[in-house]
Write a protein that holds these residues in place. Structure first.
Motif, PDB file in Angstrom:
ATOM      1  N   PHE A 141       0.809  -1.210   0.000  1.00  0.00           N
ATOM      2  CA  PHE A 141       0.000   0.000   0.000  1.00  0.00           C
ATOM      3  C   PHE A 141       0.847   1.265   0.000  1.00  0.00           C
ATOM      4  O   PHE A 141       0.312   2.354   0.129  1.00  0.00           O
ATOM      5  CB  PHE A 141      -0.932  -0.003   1.224  1.00  0.00           C
ATOM      6  CG  PHE A 141      -2.022  -1.020   1.110  1.00  0.00           C
ATOM      7  CD1 PHE A 141      -3.197  -0.721   0.449  1.00  0.00           C
ATOM      8  CD2 PHE A 141      -1.863  -2.287   1.635  1.00  0.00           C
ATOM      9  CE1 PHE A 141      -4.204  -1.656   0.336  1.00  0.00           C
ATOM     10  CE2 PHE A 141      -2.862  -3.235   1.529  1.00  0.00           C
ATOM     11  CZ  PHE A 141      -4.035  -2.920   0.882  1.00  0.00           C
ATOM     12  N   ALA A 142       2.140   1.139  -0.155  1.00  0.00           N
ATOM     13  CA  ALA A 142       3.029   2.297  -0.135  1.00  0.00           C
ATOM     14  C   ALA A 142       3.275   2.782  -1.562  1.00  0.00           C
ATOM     15  O   ALA A 142       3.888   2.096  -2.363  1.00  0.00           O
ATOM     16  CB  ALA A 142       4.351   1.947   0.538  1.00  0.00           C
ATOM     17  N   ARG A 143       2.757   3.967  -1.877  1.00  0.00           N
ATOM     18  CA  ARG A 143       2.998   4.620  -3.156  1.00  0.00           C
ATOM     19  C   ARG A 143       3.521   6.014  -2.864  1.00  0.00           C
ATOM     20  O   ARG A 143       2.910   6.764  -2.107  1.00  0.00           O
ATOM     21  CB  ARG A 143       1.714   4.731  -3.980  1.00  0.00           C
ATOM     22  CG  ARG A 143       1.084   3.415  -4.334  1.00  0.00           C
ATOM     23  CD  ARG A 143       1.870   2.704  -5.423  1.00  0.00           C
ATOM     24  NE  ARG A 143       1.236   1.448  -5.779  1.00  0.00           N
ATOM     25  CZ  ARG A 143       1.580   0.270  -5.309  1.00  0.00           C
ATOM     26  NH1 ARG A 143       2.570   0.180  -4.447  1.00  0.00           N
ATOM     27  NH2 ARG A 143       0.970  -0.826  -5.678  1.00  0.00           N
ATOM     28  N   THR A 144       4.635   6.340  -3.439  1.00  0.00           N
ATOM     29  CA  THR A 144       5.203   7.669  -3.221  1.00  0.00           C
ATOM     30  C   THR A 144       4.526   8.672  -4.146  1.00  0.00           C
ATOM     31  O   THR A 144       3.830   8.300  -5.096  1.00  0.00           O
ATOM     32  CB  THR A 144       6.715   7.665  -3.481  1.00  0.00           C
ATOM     33  OG1 THR A 144       6.946   7.347  -4.854  1.00  0.00           O
ATOM     34  CG2 THR A 144       7.425   6.667  -2.590  1.00  0.00           C
ATOM     35  N   GLY A 145       4.737   9.950  -3.865  1.00  0.00           N
ATOM     36  CA  GLY A 145       4.185  10.988  -4.722  1.00  0.00           C
ATOM     37  C   GLY A 145       4.743  10.926  -6.125  1.00  0.00           C
ATOM     38  O   GLY A 145       4.041  11.215  -7.098  1.00  0.00           O
ATOM     39  N   LYS A 191       7.492  21.247  -0.853  1.00  0.00           N
ATOM     40  CA  LYS A 191       8.837  21.672  -0.477  1.00  0.00           C
ATOM     41  C   LYS A 191       9.213  21.042   0.868  1.00  0.00           C
ATOM     42  O   LYS A 191       8.477  21.159   1.842  1.00  0.00           O
ATOM     43  CB  LYS A 191       8.925  23.186  -0.385  1.00  0.00           C
ATOM     44  CG  LYS A 191      10.304  23.692  -0.086  1.00  0.00           C
ATOM     45  CD  LYS A 191      10.352  25.187  -0.043  1.00  0.00           C
ATOM     46  CE  LYS A 191      11.769  25.624   0.303  1.00  0.00           C
ATOM     47  NZ  LYS A 191      11.883  27.067   0.407  1.00  0.00           N
ATOM     48  N   GLY A 192      10.346  20.361   0.906  1.00  0.00           N
ATOM     49  CA  GLY A 192      10.828  19.708   2.116  1.00  0.00           C
ATOM     50  C   GLY A 192      10.372  18.267   2.271  1.00  0.00           C
ATOM     51  O   GLY A 192      10.776  17.586   3.202  1.00  0.00           O
ATOM     52  N   GLN A 193       9.512  17.791   1.382  1.00  0.00           N
ATOM     53  CA  GLN A 193       9.008  16.417   1.466  1.00  0.00           C
ATOM     54  C   GLN A 193      10.044  15.445   0.912  1.00  0.00           C
ATOM     55  O   GLN A 193      10.633  15.673  -0.140  1.00  0.00           O
ATOM     56  CB  GLN A 193       7.709  16.280   0.675  1.00  0.00           C
ATOM     57  CG  GLN A 193       7.127  14.896   0.683  1.00  0.00           C
ATOM     58  CD  GLN A 193       5.848  14.814  -0.143  1.00  0.00           C
ATOM     59  OE1 GLN A 193       5.397  15.783  -0.728  1.00  0.00           O
ATOM     60  NE2 GLN A 193       5.280  13.628  -0.189  1.00  0.00           N
ATOM     61  N   ALA A 194      10.261  14.348   1.613  1.00  0.00           N
ATOM     62  CA  ALA A 194      11.188  13.320   1.130  1.00  0.00           C
ATOM     63  C   ALA A 194      10.563  12.606  -0.064  1.00  0.00           C
ATOM     64  O   ALA A 194       9.344  12.406  -0.121  1.00  0.00           O
ATOM     65  CB  ALA A 194      11.485  12.324   2.235  1.00  0.00           C
ATOM     66  N   GLU A 195      11.399  12.221  -1.004  1.00  0.00           N
ATOM     67  CA  GLU A 195      10.891  11.519  -2.187  1.00  0.00           C
ATOM     68  C   GLU A 195      10.295  10.162  -1.834  1.00  0.00           C
ATOM     69  O   GLU A 195       9.455   9.645  -2.551  1.00  0.00           O
ATOM     70  CB  GLU A 195      12.006  11.344  -3.210  1.00  0.00           C
ATOM     71  CG  GLU A 195      12.466  12.638  -3.832  1.00  0.00           C
ATOM     72  CD  GLU A 195      13.544  12.409  -4.872  1.00  0.00           C
ATOM     73  OE1 GLU A 195      13.783  11.244  -5.256  1.00  0.00           O
ATOM     74  OE2 GLU A 195      14.144  13.402  -5.308  1.00  0.00           O
ATOM     75  N   SER A 196      10.735   9.582  -0.734  1.00  0.00           N
ATOM     76  CA  SER A 196      10.253   8.265  -0.335  1.00  0.00           C
ATOM     77  C   SER A 196       9.004   8.316   0.535  1.00  0.00           C
ATOM     78  O   SER A 196       8.479   7.282   0.930  1.00  0.00           O
ATOM     79  CB  SER A 196      11.358   7.523   0.417  1.00  0.00           C
ATOM     80  OG  SER A 196      11.724   8.251   1.578  1.00  0.00           O
ATOM     81  N   ALA A 197       8.517   9.507   0.862  1.00  0.00           N
ATOM     82  CA  ALA A 197       7.337   9.636   1.725  1.00  0.00           C
ATOM     83  C   ALA A 197       6.099   9.113   0.999  1.00  0.00           C
ATOM     84  O   ALA A 197       5.883   9.410  -0.171  1.00  0.00           O
ATOM     85  CB  ALA A 197       7.132  11.088   2.117  1.00  0.00           C
ATOM     86  N   PRO A 198       5.267   8.327   1.691  1.00  0.00           N
ATOM     87  CA  PRO A 198       4.065   7.818   1.046  1.00  0.00           C
ATOM     88  C   PRO A 198       3.071   8.937   0.738  1.00  0.00           C
ATOM     89  O   PRO A 198       2.967   9.920   1.468  1.00  0.00           O
ATOM     90  CB  PRO A 198       3.487   6.832   2.057  1.00  0.00           C
ATOM     91  CG  PRO A 198       4.127   7.140   3.339  1.00  0.00           C
ATOM     92  CD  PRO A 198       5.411   7.833   3.051  1.00  0.00           C
ATOM     93  N   GLN A 199       2.338   8.756  -0.347  1.00  0.00           N
ATOM     94  CA  GLN A 199       1.376   9.753  -0.778  1.00  0.00           C
ATOM     95  C   GLN A 199       0.154   9.759   0.142  1.00  0.00           C
ATOM     96  O   GLN A 199      -0.282  10.793   0.600  1.00  0.00           O
ATOM     97  CB  GLN A 199       0.958   9.459  -2.209  1.00  0.00           C
ATOM     98  CG  GLN A 199      -0.129  10.363  -2.732  1.00  0.00           C
ATOM     99  CD  GLN A 199      -0.708   9.853  -4.014  1.00  0.00           C
ATOM    100  OE1 GLN A 199      -0.496   8.710  -4.375  1.00  0.00           O
ATOM    101  NE2 GLN A 199      -1.445  10.684  -4.696  1.00  0.00           N
TER     102      GLN A 199
END
Length: 86
Positions: free
Chosen positions: A25-29, A38-46
């Motif tokens: 269930f993990a999909r990144t932005g 701005k400041g969001q990690a690329e690996s953060a889940p959407q």
């Protein structure tokens, strides 16, 4: 098997299933095609789908516990069968 022991073992299987289900269930932005804040990690889940994760965790955990309990009752695989050196 005592019902309290069965309940404790079920919760162990439930938490094992939680770690098995979470990656599905993990999909990144970036994967979803949305712009990052701005400041969001690329690996953060959407999005976090708690309901779907809980449902699938319960299903998988129950199936795993049912297989364990059926093996416990019927004795398909015992500790003696797993002892390699005897």
């Amino acid at each position: 098997m005592n019902w309290f022991s069965a309940l404790a073992i079920y919760f162990l299987f439930w938490f094992l299933a939680l770690f098995l289900v979470l990656p599905f269930f993990a999909r990144t932005g970036v994967e979803a095609g949305e712009a990052l804040i701005k400041g969001q990690a690329e690996s953060a889940p959407q999005r976090f789908h708690a309901g779907a994760i809980a449902k699938w965790t319960t299903i998988v955990g129950t199936v795993l516990f049912a297989a364990f309990y059926l093996n416990y009752v019927n004795g398909w695989i015992t500790a003696d069968m797993l002892d390699y050196w005897n």
